[in-house]
Design an enzyme around this catalytic site. Structure first.
Site, PDB file in Angstrom:
ATOM      1  N   SER A   1       0.731  -0.887  -0.176  1.00 14.14           N
ATOM      2  CA  SER A   1       0.199   0.099  -0.265  1.00 14.14           C
ATOM      3  C   SER A   1       1.158   1.484  -0.178  1.00 14.14           C
ATOM      4  CB  SER A   1      -0.941  -0.034   0.932  1.00 14.14           C
ATOM      5  OG  SER A   1      -0.322   0.048   2.140  1.00 14.14           O
ATOM      6  N   GLY A   2       2.211   0.962  -0.607  1.00 15.24           N
ATOM      7  CA  GLY A   2       3.036   2.236  -0.523  1.00 15.24           C
ATOM      8  C   GLY A   2       3.672   2.252   0.820  1.00 15.24           C
ATOM      9  N   LEU A   3       3.536   1.304   1.889  1.00 13.73           N
ATOM     10  CA  LEU A   3       3.833   2.054   3.202  1.00 13.73           C
ATOM     11  C   LEU A   3       5.419   1.330   3.679  1.00 13.73           C
ATOM     12  CD1 LEU A   3       1.028   2.373   5.784  1.00 13.73           C
ATOM     13  CD2 LEU A   3       2.304   3.833   4.809  1.00 13.73           C
TER      14      LEU A   3
ATOM     15  N   ALA B   1      10.521  -3.052   5.241  1.00 18.49           N
ATOM     16  CA  ALA B   1       9.776  -4.153   6.721  1.00 18.49           C
ATOM     17  C   ALA B   1      10.199  -5.477   6.850  1.00 18.49           C
ATOM     18  CB  ALA B   1       8.436  -2.735   7.116  1.00 18.49           C
TER      19      ALA B   1
ATOM     20  N   SER C   1       6.487  -2.188   2.946  1.00 17.53           N
ATOM     21  CA  SER C   1       5.790  -3.020   3.590  1.00 17.53           C
ATOM     22  C   SER C   1       6.836  -3.887   3.359  1.00 17.53           C
ATOM     23  CB  SER C   1       4.843  -3.426   3.493  1.00 17.53           C
ATOM     24  OG  SER C   1       4.414  -3.837   1.848  1.00 17.53           O
ATOM     25  N   SER C   2       7.482  -4.240   2.124  1.00 20.82           N
ATOM     26  CA  SER C   2       8.504  -5.096   1.915  1.00 20.82           C
ATOM     27  C   SER C   2      10.213  -4.666   2.438  1.00 20.82           C
ATOM     28  CB  SER C   2       8.901  -4.548  -0.507  1.00 20.82           C
ATOM     29  OG  SER C   2       9.221  -3.652  -0.470  1.00 20.82           O
TER      30      SER C   2
ATOM     31  N   ASP D   1      13.703   3.785   2.747  1.00 21.69           N
ATOM     32  CA  ASP D   1      13.048   2.374   3.223  1.00 21.69           C
ATOM     33  C   ASP D   1      13.009   2.453   4.505  1.00 21.69           C
ATOM     34  OD1 ASP D   1      10.957   3.675   1.602  1.00 21.69           O
ATOM     35  OD2 ASP D   1      11.247   1.979   0.349  1.00 21.69           O
TER      36      ASP D   1
END
Length: 364
Positions: A154-156, A161, A158-159, A203
């Protein structure tokens, strides 16, 4: 911003119970990696060009419950995706691009199972990253991974993380003492070299370096960073005391995975092409072709030489860098109204100049 509401004690207990069942160990032997998602108020899409970015973590993200395996086997189950990832750390981990032909996106390596082509490849990528830098990985992990509901892809980030979570778990299992700055590089290896994504380091830097209530400011060229706090109330004049503020994260409901989006790598390449033209126009034929190596005055003098798409990418880079500079000043002064205006301008430039938005976003 990261707070104390996540993860809850019930979420942590659920992770421990799941891994306890999987590994047949006591719950007390299960550890949980907490790897938060991040937002980027300013500095969007310029980290891969060595730009300066502003980011912070939020109180949602990835939880990875794990226990060291008694063997070299890695076994991972997911709370969101089907299948079970299972492989041995001694298996050779080939980067994604080397397992494909030019015209075929299917994996050539017969040992690569369907689920490992999707969510399981990040666990393999973590092993690849650590081994490629000479670390001895002899023990696997048995783990259960779960992200905050509805926020994956969703653009946060997550990958990132997920990648960071696997790195931290494997390092603990193998008694490796790795610094946050080293893990920033190792997550870059997962995404750039193993998965073939040409993204930058913002990120994982936000995930590994952020602190509650602060903006993380990083120069992605020098990798220097600082944490910027908002002024305390006593730093204001009596008539200028700040009101309580919160960051609003609006969920669009749209999802996308960068590894499946060829447009992402194409735009990174266009940024480098623009940098090459600008550098050569100034007489520099040896500098690395990234836009942070182009002085603003060189850009202004030679931007007319860029084709329309390249001109848009360069325009976004230089205007976004300026917004970051102004944003730091606004944040430090507690002027969140100006900070918000800059965020809105950043979003417009991302859509109109970097052209990374989608149709619903372009209609706002």
């Amino acid at each position: 911003m990261a707070g104390l509401s996540w993860p809850s004690q019930s979420e942590l207990n659920e992770m421990r119970e799941k891994v306890s069942e999987m590994a047949k160990v006591k719950k007390e032997e299960v550890r949980v990696v907490v790897s938060p998602y991040r937002i980027c108020p300013l500095g969007a899409h310029i980290d891969h060009q060595g730009g300066t970015v502003l980011a912070m973590t939020i109180d949602k993200g990835i939880l990875l419950g794990f226990t060291p395996s008694k063997t070299d086997q890695i076994v991972i189950q997911s709370g969101q995706f089907q299948g079970e990832v299972k492989f041995r750390v001694g298996e050779i981990q080939l980067p994604r691009q080397t397992t494909k032909t030019k015209h075929d996106n299917s994996a050539e390596n017969s040992s690569e199972l369907p689920e490992q082509c999707n969510w399981g490849r990040y666990a393999r990528g973590a092993v690849f990253a650590l081994q490629s830098r000479g670390h001895n990985i002899s023990k696997g992990i048995i783990g259960y991974i779960h992200g905050s509901e509805g926020l994956d892809s969703s653009g946060l980030s997550s990958s990132a993380a997920v990648g960071v979570a696997y790195l931290l778990a494997l390092e603990h299992a193998n008694d490796l003492a790795i610094s946050p700055t080293e893990n920033i590089e190792y997550d870059r290896l997962i995404e750039n070299e193993y998965l073939g994504l040409k993204n930058g380091i913002m990120d994982q830097s936000a995930i590994l370096l952020s602190s509650h209530g602060c903006l993380m400011c990083m120069n992605c060229k020098t990798k220097e960073y600082k944490l910027i706090q908002r002024p305390k109330v006593q730093d204001y004049k009596e008539s200028e005391k700040p009101k309580a503020t919160k960051m609003l994260l609006a969920r669009s409901g749209l999802r996308h995975a960068l590894t499946n989006n060829p447009g992402y790598n194409r735009r990174v390449t266009e940024c480098k092409e623009a940098a090459q033209i600008l550098l050569e126009a100034s007489g520099d034929y040896e500098g690395e072709p990234i836009l942070s190596n182009v002085a603003p005055e060189v850009y202004e003098a030679h931007k007319c030489k860029l084709k329309p798409d390249l001109a848009k990418r360069a325009d976004h880079y230089f205007s976004e860098n300026m917004r970051v500079v102004k944003g730091i000043e606004a944040w430090e002064m507690g002027n969140l109204e100006d900070f918000g205006i800059l965020m809105a301008a950043s979003g417009r430039s991302s859509i109109q100049n970097y052209e990374c938005g989608c149709e619903p976003m372009s209609k706002y």
